[in-house]
Scaffold this motif. Structure first.
Motif, short mmCIF file in Angstrom:
data_model
loop_
_atom_site.label_atom_id
_atom_site.label_comp_id
_atom_site.label_asym_id
_atom_site.label_seq_id
_atom_site.Cartn_x
_atom_site.Cartn_y
_atom_site.Cartn_z
N ASP A 104 0.84 -1.20 0.00
CA ASP A 104 0.00 0.00 0.00
C ASP A 104 0.87 1.25 0.00
O ASP A 104 0.56 2.24 -0.68
N LYS A 105 1.96 1.21 0.77
CA LYS A 105 2.86 2.36 0.81
C LYS A 105 3.56 2.52 -0.54
O LYS A 105 3.77 3.64 -1.02
N SER A 107 2.26 1.77 -3.39
CA SER A 107 1.24 2.38 -4.24
C SER A 107 1.12 3.88 -3.98
O SER A 107 1.02 4.68 -4.92
N ASP A 108 1.15 4.27 -2.71
CA ASP A 108 1.04 5.70 -2.36
C ASP A 108 2.20 6.50 -2.93
O ASP A 108 2.02 7.65 -3.37
N LYS A 111 1.75 6.77 -6.88
CA LYS A 111 0.70 7.70 -7.34
C LYS A 111 0.76 9.06 -6.65
O LYS A 111 -0.19 9.85 -6.74
N ALA A 113 0.65 9.95 -3.54
CA ALA A 113 -0.16 10.19 -2.35
C ALA A 113 0.72 10.32 -1.12
O ALA A 113 0.27 10.77 -0.07
N TYR A 114 1.99 9.91 -1.24
CA TYR A 114 2.92 9.98 -0.11
C TYR A 114 4.31 10.29 -0.64
O TYR A 114 4.75 9.69 -1.64
N GLY A 155 4.97 11.48 -8.08
CA GLY A 155 5.10 10.04 -7.85
C GLY A 155 6.14 9.41 -8.75
O GLY A 155 7.22 9.96 -8.99
N GLN A 186 -2.70 2.50 -11.33
CA GLN A 186 -2.07 2.96 -10.08
C GLN A 186 -1.52 1.83 -9.22
O GLN A 186 -0.58 2.03 -8.46
N ASP A 187 -2.16 0.65 -9.31
CA ASP A 187 -1.72 -0.43 -8.43
C ASP A 187 -2.25 -1.76 -8.94
O ASP A 187 -3.28 -1.82 -9.62
#
Length: 376
Positions: A104-105, A107-108, A111, A113-114, A155, A186-187
């Motif tokens: 999940d990280k 993916s973030d 994209k 998001a992180y 990203g 994205q994932d």
């Protein structure tokens, strides 16, 4: 003889003062690519397996009865092995939950998001990759100069598209008209069946909103079986993929790239006049992956369907086992060389065992009507 053939394969690097022997891995790859060695080993293997000795037929009836008892024990072993693989599946499911926060990280970050911290971005290179301070400073200046010339990307652009294009098994599926859509991917996730449910796994492809279809999630589910065949229990060699189901893609009008329009000229039989007609036909696309052919309950399929399903099972298994867990290494290309070596060695060993390229029906682990091995 094998030894004579091997002599022609050992390539030594001679430098004044010393001789460098090839590594074990290099040596294995060289040997497996040498047709003389393969032919010699095949000849040796042919003499070891594949021909009954006739000993069983010569045994007294009372001994044959005992051998039948041993075979019945072997059937019981096969059923225990099936249970073992069911527990392996449960263990995979358990550890998938532990991996998921890391995925999940990932993916973030991909994209945007992180944004990872400086500490998270620190990477210690291998010793042979380490640069002098002067070279590091020069590389840093060059990199900063390039960054100033470009817009700040968010990203990791085109992460999954690059992964797919770097893997031969997937790059053959990706067409030029697929790329604008796959840039929006994205994932990719793997989801295992719940406890107590029949064995299966699903591949989930998460897309950001795009102009091509209204879905943000496309799925593909593979059904598995871990039990010996009643008619041939000794053939059991682990779980098999028995079938798969895709999903409906809600294409935006005029954007369905799995179809194309062609124009054909037709001649009228009576009048002899020629007219042009427009026809919609299937088009090659990665997104055909989500509409696999159905597997009839009878198991009877034509050769084309068998070939499509066999390829589909291989792709699904590869995405689950390799691509999703090691995506960044396929993005950078670091995992590709290892895969090439594995495939080359595996293919060579298959040839040694008498399997001709393209003759999958001789592979004991391959039968599209029954299933595809889900574990290697």
């Amino acid at each position: 003889m094998v030894s004579d053939a091997m002599n022609g394969c050992l390539c030594l690097m001679v430098v004044p003062g010393f001789v460098r022997l090839p590594s074990a891995r290099q040596l294995t790859v060289q040997m497996m690519q040498n047709p003389q060695i393969l032919a010699a080993l095949q000849e040796r293997l042919d003499g070891l397996v594949g021909s009954p000795s006739g000993y069983m037929e010569s045994l007294p009836k009372v001994v044959k009865r005992r051998v039948n008892a041993l075979k019945n024990l072997q059937v019981k072993c096969a059923h225990i092995e099936a249970k073992f693989y069911e527990e392996v599946h449960e263990l995979e499911r358990k550890y998938a939950a532990l991996y998921q926060p890391l995925f999940d990280k990932r993916s973030d970050i991909v994209k945007a998001a992180y944004e990872p911290t400086e500490e998270e971005c620190e990477w210690k290179a291998d010793e042979e990759e380490e640069l002098t301070e002067e070279m590091k400073e020069k590389a840093k200046v060059e990199e900063e100069k390039k960054d100033e010339e470009k817009e700040d990307p968010k990203g990791v652009p085109e992460f999954w598209l690059t992964v797919f294009k770097n893997v031969d098994l997937l790059s053959d599926m990706v067409q030029e008209h697929d790329e604008p859509i796959l840039k929006q991917l994205q994932d990719v996730k793997v989801k295992f069946s719940d406890p107590g449910q029949p064995m299966s796994f699903s591949l989930e492809f998460n897309f950001e909103p795009n102009e091509f279809f209204t879905n943000t999630l496309l799925t593909k589910t593979y059904k598995m079986r871990s039990e010996p065949d009643e008619n041939d229990p000794f053939s059991f060699d682990g779980p098999e993929i028995m079938g798969c189901t895709g999903c409906t893609i809600d294409w935006t009008k005029g954007k369905n790239i799995t179809l194309k329009t062609i124009k054909k000229k037709q001649k009228h039989k009576g009048r002899g006049t020629v007219r042009t007609v427009t026809k919609t036909v299937p088009n090659d696309s990665f997104f055909n992956f989500f509409t696999p052919p159905d597997v009839p309950e009878s198991g009877d399929m034509d050769e084309d369907t068998e070939a499509v399903l066999a390829a589909d099972f291989e792709i699904g298994h590869f995405i689950r086992e390799r691509i999703v867990p090691r995506a960044v290494l396929y993005f950078t290309g670091e995992a590709i060389e290892d895969d090439d070596d594995d495939v080359s060695t595996h293919h060579s060993l298959c040839v040694m065992e008498g399997e001709e390229e393209g003759e999958e029906e001789n592979d004991p682990d391959y039968d599209p009507k029954v299933g595809r091995r889900a574990y290697c």
